[in-house]
Design a protein around this motif. Structure first.
Motif, PDB file in Angstrom:
ATOM      1  N   ASP A 151       0.832  -1.206   0.000  1.00  0.00           N
ATOM      2  CA  ASP A 151       0.000   0.000   0.000  1.00  0.00           C
ATOM      3  C   ASP A 151       0.867   1.257   0.000  1.00  0.00           C
ATOM      4  O   ASP A 151       0.621   2.206  -0.745  1.00  0.00           O
ATOM      5  N   TYR A 152       1.874   1.267   0.854  1.00  0.00           N
ATOM      6  CA  TYR A 152       2.749   2.433   0.987  1.00  0.00           C
ATOM      7  C   TYR A 152       3.396   2.765  -0.354  1.00  0.00           C
ATOM      8  O   TYR A 152       3.381   3.918  -0.800  1.00  0.00           O
ATOM      9  N   ILE A 153       3.937   1.755  -1.006  1.00  0.00           N
ATOM     10  CA  ILE A 153       4.619   1.979  -2.276  1.00  0.00           C
ATOM     11  C   ILE A 153       3.622   2.387  -3.368  1.00  0.00           C
ATOM     12  O   ILE A 153       3.900   3.253  -4.203  1.00  0.00           O
ATOM     13  N   ARG A 154       2.430   1.786  -3.360  1.00  0.00           N
ATOM     14  CA  ARG A 154       1.408   2.135  -4.346  1.00  0.00           C
ATOM     15  C   ARG A 154       0.985   3.602  -4.196  1.00  0.00           C
ATOM     16  O   ARG A 154       0.868   4.333  -5.185  1.00  0.00           O
ATOM     17  N   TYR A 155       0.759   4.035  -2.955  1.00  0.00           N
ATOM     18  CA  TYR A 155       0.366   5.424  -2.742  1.00  0.00           C
ATOM     19  C   TYR A 155       1.528   6.383  -3.000  1.00  0.00           C
ATOM     20  O   TYR A 155       1.332   7.493  -3.506  1.00  0.00           O
ATOM     21  N   LEU A 156       2.729   5.981  -2.642  1.00  0.00           N
ATOM     22  CA  LEU A 156       3.911   6.794  -2.928  1.00  0.00           C
ATOM     23  C   LEU A 156       4.029   7.025  -4.430  1.00  0.00           C
ATOM     24  O   LEU A 156       4.325   8.144  -4.885  1.00  0.00           O
ATOM     25  N   ARG A 157       3.775   5.994  -5.214  1.00  0.00           N
ATOM     26  CA  ARG A 157       3.814   6.110  -6.676  1.00  0.00           C
ATOM     27  C   ARG A 157       2.743   7.089  -7.165  1.00  0.00           C
ATOM     28  O   ARG A 157       2.978   7.897  -8.058  1.00  0.00           O
ATOM     29  N   LYS A 158       1.574   7.025  -6.547  1.00  0.00           N
ATOM     30  CA  LYS A 158       0.485   7.933  -6.924  1.00  0.00           C
ATOM     31  C   LYS A 158       0.851   9.387  -6.596  1.00  0.00           C
ATOM     32  O   LYS A 158       0.592  10.299  -7.380  1.00  0.00           O
ATOM     33  N   PHE A 159       1.464   9.604  -5.429  1.00  0.00           N
ATOM     34  CA  PHE A 159       1.910  10.951  -5.063  1.00  0.00           C
ATOM     35  C   PHE A 159       2.977  11.453  -6.039  1.00  0.00           C
ATOM     36  O   PHE A 159       2.997  12.622  -6.414  1.00  0.00           O
ATOM     37  N   SER A 160       3.867  10.542  -6.436  1.00  0.00           N
ATOM     38  CA  SER A 160       4.958  10.891  -7.335  1.00  0.00           C
ATOM     39  C   SER A 160       4.444  11.412  -8.676  1.00  0.00           C
ATOM     40  O   SER A 160       5.060  12.284  -9.294  1.00  0.00           O
ATOM     41  N   ARG A 161       3.303  10.899  -9.118  1.00  0.00           N
ATOM     42  CA  ARG A 161       2.745  11.309 -10.413  1.00  0.00           C
ATOM     43  C   ARG A 161       2.275  12.768 -10.407  1.00  0.00           C
ATOM     44  O   ARG A 161       2.019  13.341 -11.458  1.00  0.00           O
ATOM     45  N   LEU A 162       2.146  13.353  -9.228  1.00  0.00           N
ATOM     46  CA  LEU A 162       1.734  14.752  -9.135  1.00  0.00           C
ATOM     47  C   LEU A 162       2.881  15.714  -9.442  1.00  0.00           C
ATOM     48  O   LEU A 162       2.659  16.903  -9.617  1.00  0.00           O
ATOM     49  N   LEU A 163       4.103  15.183  -9.504  1.00  0.00           N
ATOM     50  CA  LEU A 163       5.293  16.018  -9.614  1.00  0.00           C
ATOM     51  C   LEU A 163       5.756  16.233 -11.049  1.00  0.00           C
ATOM     52  O   LEU A 163       5.625  15.362 -11.911  1.00  0.00           O
ATOM     53  N   ASN A 164       6.356  17.402 -11.265  1.00  0.00           N
ATOM     54  CA  ASN A 164       7.135  17.645 -12.464  1.00  0.00           C
ATOM     55  C   ASN A 164       8.371  16.748 -12.458  1.00  0.00           C
ATOM     56  O   ASN A 164       8.845  16.366 -11.378  1.00  0.00           O
ATOM     57  N   PRO A 165       8.933  16.427 -13.627  1.00  0.00           N
ATOM     58  CA  PRO A 165      10.250  15.769 -13.634  1.00  0.00           C
ATOM     59  C   PRO A 165      11.250  16.636 -12.871  1.00  0.00           C
ATOM     60  O   PRO A 165      11.313  17.850 -13.060  1.00  0.00           O
ATOM     61  N   GLY A 166      11.993  16.036 -11.981  1.00  0.00           N
ATOM     62  CA  GLY A 166      12.928  16.789 -11.151  1.00  0.00           C
ATOM     63  C   GLY A 166      12.294  17.428  -9.937  1.00  0.00           C
ATOM     64  O   GLY A 166      12.983  18.078  -9.136  1.00  0.00           O
ATOM     65  N   GLY A 167      10.977  17.242  -9.773  1.00  0.00           N
ATOM     66  CA  GLY A 167      10.277  17.823  -8.631  1.00  0.00           C
ATOM     67  C   GLY A 167      10.677  17.185  -7.309  1.00  0.00           C
ATOM     68  O   GLY A 167      11.231  16.075  -7.270  1.00  0.00           O
ATOM     69  N   HIS A 168      10.375  17.879  -6.227  1.00  0.00           N
ATOM     70  CA  HIS A 168      10.784  17.431  -4.890  1.00  0.00           C
ATOM     71  C   HIS A 168       9.610  16.841  -4.106  1.00  0.00           C
ATOM     72  O   HIS A 168       8.474  17.305  -4.212  1.00  0.00           O
ATOM     73  N   LEU A 169       9.933  15.844  -3.314  1.00  0.00           N
ATOM     74  CA  LEU A 169       8.971  15.216  -2.407  1.00  0.00           C
ATOM     75  C   LEU A 169       9.522  15.307  -0.998  1.00  0.00           C
ATOM     76  O   LEU A 169      10.670  14.934  -0.745  1.00  0.00           O
ATOM     77  N   ILE A 170       8.709  15.825  -0.088  1.00  0.00           N
ATOM     78  CA  ILE A 170       9.092  15.901   1.328  1.00  0.00           C
ATOM     79  C   ILE A 170       8.124  15.038   2.118  1.00  0.00           C
ATOM     80  O   ILE A 170       6.908  15.263   2.084  1.00  0.00           O
ATOM     81  N   LEU A 171       8.655  14.039   2.809  1.00  0.00           N
ATOM     82  CA  LEU A 171       7.833  13.154   3.626  1.00  0.00           C
ATOM     83  C   LEU A 171       8.170  13.346   5.088  1.00  0.00           C
ATOM     84  O   LEU A 171       9.345  13.426   5.467  1.00  0.00           O
ATOM     85  N   ILE A 172       7.139  13.418   5.915  1.00  0.00           N
ATOM     86  CA  ILE A 172       7.294  13.393   7.368  1.00  0.00           C
ATOM     87  C   ILE A 172       6.497  12.209   7.870  1.00  0.00           C
ATOM     88  O   ILE A 172       5.350  11.995   7.461  1.00  0.00           O
ATOM     89  N   GLY A 173       7.108  11.411   8.720  1.00  0.00           N
ATOM     90  CA  GLY A 173       6.424  10.220   9.209  1.00  0.00           C
ATOM     91  C   GLY A 173       6.916   9.818  10.581  1.00  0.00           C
ATOM     92  O   GLY A 173       7.740  10.508  11.196  1.00  0.00           O
ATOM     93  N   VAL A 174       6.388   8.699  11.063  1.00  0.00           N
ATOM     94  CA  VAL A 174       6.788   8.179  12.368  1.00  0.00           C
ATOM     95  C   VAL A 174       7.176   6.713  12.230  1.00  0.00           C
ATOM     96  O   VAL A 174       6.621   5.981  11.412  1.00  0.00           O
TER      97      VAL A 174
END
Length: 261
Positions: free
Chosen positions: A175-198
């Motif tokens: 699930d984590y990887i599937r949703y991470l992939r979905k979030f990634s599709r929102l980005l421009n090539p070279g775009g940044h992703l910031i994750l905060i977690g526990v």
């Protein structure tokens, strides 16, 4: 497949966004999460944006509940912020603050933390005004749709920030990887992703309910990001200091990465 967890799921069941704010982000007596959920986030994100030279036109925020303090720094580096929320209750709570309506959650207690982080920064009211002005849209999403904001098509983002959302929507590693992939599709090539977690958490309490939290560690999240084509630029782990039985996490992680072009 049936979910075997005894806890509720954030994006499926009713989630009391005001109780969430009161438990983990308020200035009420006995609120023990100040250093974890408030100070760490404000200080760490300032460093991430500044040191990482992360900036641009559009930032998409994918975070649970209705907190806004993780956007204090973002509004200095991005012109437009699009906030995505899973349910109407969280949207209404956030819009109450954005529109400065009666009964909106009070964030004035974070003023001192902000001044400590930014030094001679703007007055707190000005900072709140900048965040409000930057938030262009608050949009409901559905994780099960190919385009989770359908029928709205979002413009490609220069940055996506997601605080704790992957933790509470993911039942397992797949699930984590599937949703991470979905979030990634929102980005421009070279775009940044910031994750905060526990780390090593299993639940979070909101009101009378316990909500599921996916259990993982630093090694897992690093491998997940690399596996999805990200290059990790920054990682900071903070051991838990809060003494409370509302949740059982062991540490916080803040990790920033950029998408390979």
């Amino acid at each position: 497949m049936m979910d075997s967890s005894p806890h509720k799921l954030y994006h499926v069941h009713d989630f009391d966004s005001r109780q969430h704010l009161e438990h983990y982000y308020s200035d009420k007596p006995g609120m023990v999460f100040r250093d974890d959920t408030l100070k760490f986030i404000i200080e760490n994100l300032r460093e991430v944006f500044t040191v990482g030279h992360i900036n641009g036109d559009i930032l998409v925020d994918l975070s649970p509940g209705s907190f806004i303090h993780h956007l204090y720094s973002a509004c200095e580096f991005f012109k437009n912020i699009i906030v995505l929320k899973a349910n109407n209750r969280c949207i209404m709570e956030l819009k109450r603050w954005v529109d400065e309506r009666t009964g909106a959650f009070y964030w004035g207690h974070t003023s001192a933390l902000l001044q400590e982080t930014e030094g001679n920064s703007d007055q707190f009211e000005e900072k709140e005004g900048k965040v409000r002005s930057a938030i262009q849209h608050v949009v409901k999403y559905d994780l099960e749709k190919e385009n989770m904001t359908d029928p709205l098509v979002l413009p490609p983002a220069d940055c996506v920030i997601s605080a704790w959302l992957l933790d509470v929507i993911s039942k397992d590693q797949d699930d984590y990887i599937r949703y991470l992939r979905k979030f990634s599709r929102l980005l421009n090539p070279g775009g940044h992703l910031i994750l905060i977690g526990v780390f090593d958490a299993t639940f979070i309490t909101v009101g009378k309910d316990k909500f599921h939290v996916f259990t993982y560690d630093e090694d897992f999240v690093r491998k997940a990001l690399v596996g999805e084509g990200f290059i990790i630029d920054y990682c900071n782990v903070k051991e838990r200091t809060a003494l409370s039985d509302l949740t059982d996490y062991k540490a916080f992680i803040s990790i920033a990465a950029h998408k390979e072009k």
